[in-house]
Scaffold this active site. Structure first.
Site, mmCIF file in Angstrom:
data_model
loop_
_atom_site.group_PDB
_atom_site.id
_atom_site.type_symbol
_atom_site.label_atom_id
_atom_site.label_comp_id
_atom_site.label_asym_id
_atom_site.label_seq_id
_atom_site.Cartn_x
_atom_site.Cartn_y
_atom_site.Cartn_z
ATOM 1 N N GLY A 101 6.772 -5.617 -11.985
ATOM 2 C CA GLY A 101 8.405 -5.832 -11.897
ATOM 3 C C GLY A 101 8.571 -7.412 -11.791
ATOM 4 N N GLY A 181 8.996 5.150 -19.024
ATOM 5 C CA GLY A 181 8.034 4.167 -19.705
ATOM 6 C C GLY A 181 6.464 4.344 -19.646
ATOM 7 N N ILE A 183 4.531 3.842 -17.026
ATOM 8 C CA ILE A 183 4.072 4.524 -15.658
ATOM 9 C C ILE A 183 4.599 5.989 -15.585
ATOM 10 C CG2 ILE A 183 4.602 4.255 -13.197
ATOM 11 C CD1 ILE A 183 4.580 1.441 -13.573
ATOM 12 N N PRO A 206 16.007 4.782 -25.889
ATOM 13 C CA PRO A 206 15.844 5.856 -26.810
ATOM 14 C C PRO A 206 15.290 5.624 -27.932
ATOM 15 C CG PRO A 206 18.255 5.207 -26.330
ATOM 16 C CD PRO A 206 17.394 4.485 -25.563
ATOM 17 N N ARG A 280 11.165 0.793 -7.603
ATOM 18 C CA ARG A 280 11.772 -0.397 -6.498
ATOM 19 C C ARG A 280 12.569 0.609 -5.429
ATOM 20 N NH1 ARG A 280 7.972 -2.891 -7.691
ATOM 21 N NH2 ARG A 280 8.121 -5.160 -8.590
ATOM 22 N N ASP A 304 6.828 5.188 -2.310
ATOM 23 C CA ASP A 304 6.037 3.956 -2.156
ATOM 24 C C ASP A 304 6.854 2.628 -1.826
ATOM 25 O OD1 ASP A 304 3.329 2.787 -1.939
ATOM 26 O OD2 ASP A 304 3.948 2.155 -4.347
ATOM 27 N N GLU A 309 11.882 -3.451 2.561
ATOM 28 C CA GLU A 309 10.516 -3.689 2.824
ATOM 29 C C GLU A 309 10.121 -5.034 2.643
ATOM 30 O OE1 GLU A 309 9.230 -1.392 -0.897
ATOM 31 O OE2 GLU A 309 8.028 -3.333 -1.374
ATOM 32 N N HIS A 329 3.951 0.186 -0.226
ATOM 33 C CA HIS A 329 4.121 -0.441 -1.358
ATOM 34 C C HIS A 329 2.511 -0.474 -2.071
ATOM 35 C CE1 HIS A 329 6.637 -3.078 -4.617
ATOM 36 N NE2 HIS A 329 5.516 -2.561 -5.004
ATOM 37 N N ILE A 330 1.984 0.565 -2.180
ATOM 38 C CA ILE A 330 0.419 0.372 -2.525
ATOM 39 C C ILE A 330 0.131 0.939 -3.931
ATOM 40 C CG2 ILE A 330 -0.309 0.281 -0.069
ATOM 41 C CD1 ILE A 330 -0.955 3.409 -0.587
ATOM 42 N N GLY A 331 1.400 0.956 -4.682
ATOM 43 C CA GLY A 331 1.107 1.729 -5.998
ATOM 44 C C GLY A 331 0.090 1.167 -6.685
ATOM 45 N N SER A 332 -0.291 -0.282 -6.896
ATOM 46 C CA SER A 332 -1.293 -0.829 -7.760
ATOM 47 C C SER A 332 -2.598 -1.055 -7.061
ATOM 48 C CB SER A 332 -0.561 -2.019 -8.478
ATOM 49 O OG SER A 332 -0.422 -3.024 -7.346
HETATM 50 O O1 LIG Z 1 5.407 -3.010 -7.728
HETATM 51 C C1 LIG Z 1 4.490 -3.406 -8.122
HETATM 52 C C2 LIG Z 1 4.554 -4.629 -9.308
HETATM 53 O O2 LIG Z 1 5.729 -4.613 -9.793
HETATM 54 O O3 LIG Z 1 3.573 -5.087 -9.725
#
Ligand SMILES: O=CC(=O)O
Length: 365
Positions: A101, A181, A183, A206, A280, A304, A309, A329-332
């Site tokens: 992001g 997308g 993800i 689209p 986000r 997340d 935050e 915020h631990i997605g990655s």
């Molecule tokens: O949220 C995590 C990123 O955008 O890398």
């Protein structure tokens, strides 16, 4: 344009000088090694901090004001705005963020100054999709609530019971994906294994097929997945709200997605539905979500990310709501993913300075 040609001329005049790169916090080793190599080769001079924390803004501004900084490697907690660009002045050629992001970067200001932007969008797709699937399960199986109860010593007073901590099943459910997308697609792919019944999606692009990779469905031109379930575009946001048993948010934060999941949207959802957000925080109105769950108008949520935050404390309405699982915020956050993100961020900054690397990803501004 004018800025860009000034930069090109000024960099060729000073070709023998190392480029200065400001790195806002220590990078994981896979990224650090790339920059250290360039430094040892005399290509770059690094301005770094020993402390592994978000760089104080004043420190960043002070380093930039000293002059001649050509590139910045930053994180999503570093706001890159007009003040930062002004502090850096005309030497700055590239911002490289160790994130997918880039809503923390003022892209219009970069564009006006001819500064390039690099991001690391592909490195974290799988890891973030994993957390999306995990949050679907945690929210619907009330895992956060269960963990809290056990940690608080409450298990003895809540023995097994027919309806203890029951949630709604994934099997045969309708999964809605806001922002289909990479993800979003890989989160859905993981959920196919749980026997979901159908998927609906929205996309800002689209008809645009995603990269030809075996990992992504070519769904935008076909109407069913390898698992044979229907996967269709939602007719409208209201349709998405009304039909989804699980609404998974994986869109970018833009002016048109800010606060998209608000009280109006939530009011159209089923009381048995769940919201999952791995995108986000500001896409969702936190107070409206907390009230909907509190009042039983929504079954729960798995988040997340959240507006405000990391300054979220135990008295935050979303934290107080036990049917909401909130992760920091631990997605990655796998070592492999963060290593690859750091490597790509280092490569991008060198690419932006013309130091012999190819961009991993340059954002078209
Ligand atoms: O949220 C995590 C990123 O955008 O890398």
């Amino acid at each position: 344009m004018l800025f860009r040609s000034f930069r090109t001329i000024s960099s060729s005049l000073h070709r023998s000088m190392p480029s200065k790169i400001l790195v806002t916090r220590p990078l994981p080793p896979a990224g650090d090694i790339v920059l250290q190599r360039a430094s040892q080769a005399g290509q770059v001079e690094l301005i770094t901090r020993a402390e592994d924390s978000t760089a104080p803004r004043e420190w960043v501004l002070e380093q930039l004001r000293k002059g001649d900084v050509d590139g910045v490697v930053c994180m999503l907690g570093d706001k890159i705005d007009e003040e930062v660009l002004e502090a850096a002045g005309p030497s700055l050629k590239v911002i490289s963020t160790m994130s997918a992001g880039f809503d923390h970067v003022d892209t219009a200001a970069l564009k006006a100054r001819g500064i390039a932007l690099g991001t690391t969008p592909d490195a974290l797709t799988d890891a973030t999709a994993d957390v999306g699937a995990m949050l679907v399960l945690m929210a619907s199986r009330r895992a956060g609530e269960g963990i809290r109860a056990v940690a608080d010593g409450k298990w003895p007073s809540m023995p097994w019971a027919p309806l203890l901590l029951c949630g709604h099943a994934l099997q045969n459910s309708t999964v809605g994906i806001l922002g289909f997308g990479k993800i979003g697609q890989l989160t859905l792919k993981r959920l196919l294994g749980f026997g979901i019944g159908r998927a609906l999606y929205t996309t800002s692009k689209p008809g645009q097929a995603l990269s030809p990779s075996k990992d992504y469905f070519n769904l935008l031109s076909s109407s069913s997945s390898p698992g044979g379930i229907p996967i269709e575009p939602a007719q409208s946001l209201s349709h998405l709200a009304a039909e989804s048993d699980f609404l998974i948010i994986t869109c970018a934060l833009t002016p048109s997605t800010t606060n998209l999941i608000n009280a109006d949207f939530l009011a159209q959802m089923k009381p048995t539905a769940y919201i999952i957000n791995t995108a986000r925080g500001p896409v969702v109105d936190s107070l409206a979500l907390a009230s909907a769950v509190k009042e039983g108008k929504l079954a729960g949520a798995g988040l997340d990310v959240v507006t405000g935050e990391p300054n979220i404390t135990a008295d935050h309405p979303l934290v107080k709501e036990h049917r909401i699982t909130l992760l920091p915020h631990i997605g990655s956050a796998t070592l492999e993913t963060r290593g690859e993100m750091a490597r790509e961020a280092a490569v991008n900054v060198l690419a932006g300075l013309g130091l012999g690397e190819q961009w991993v990803n340059e954002v078209k501004l």
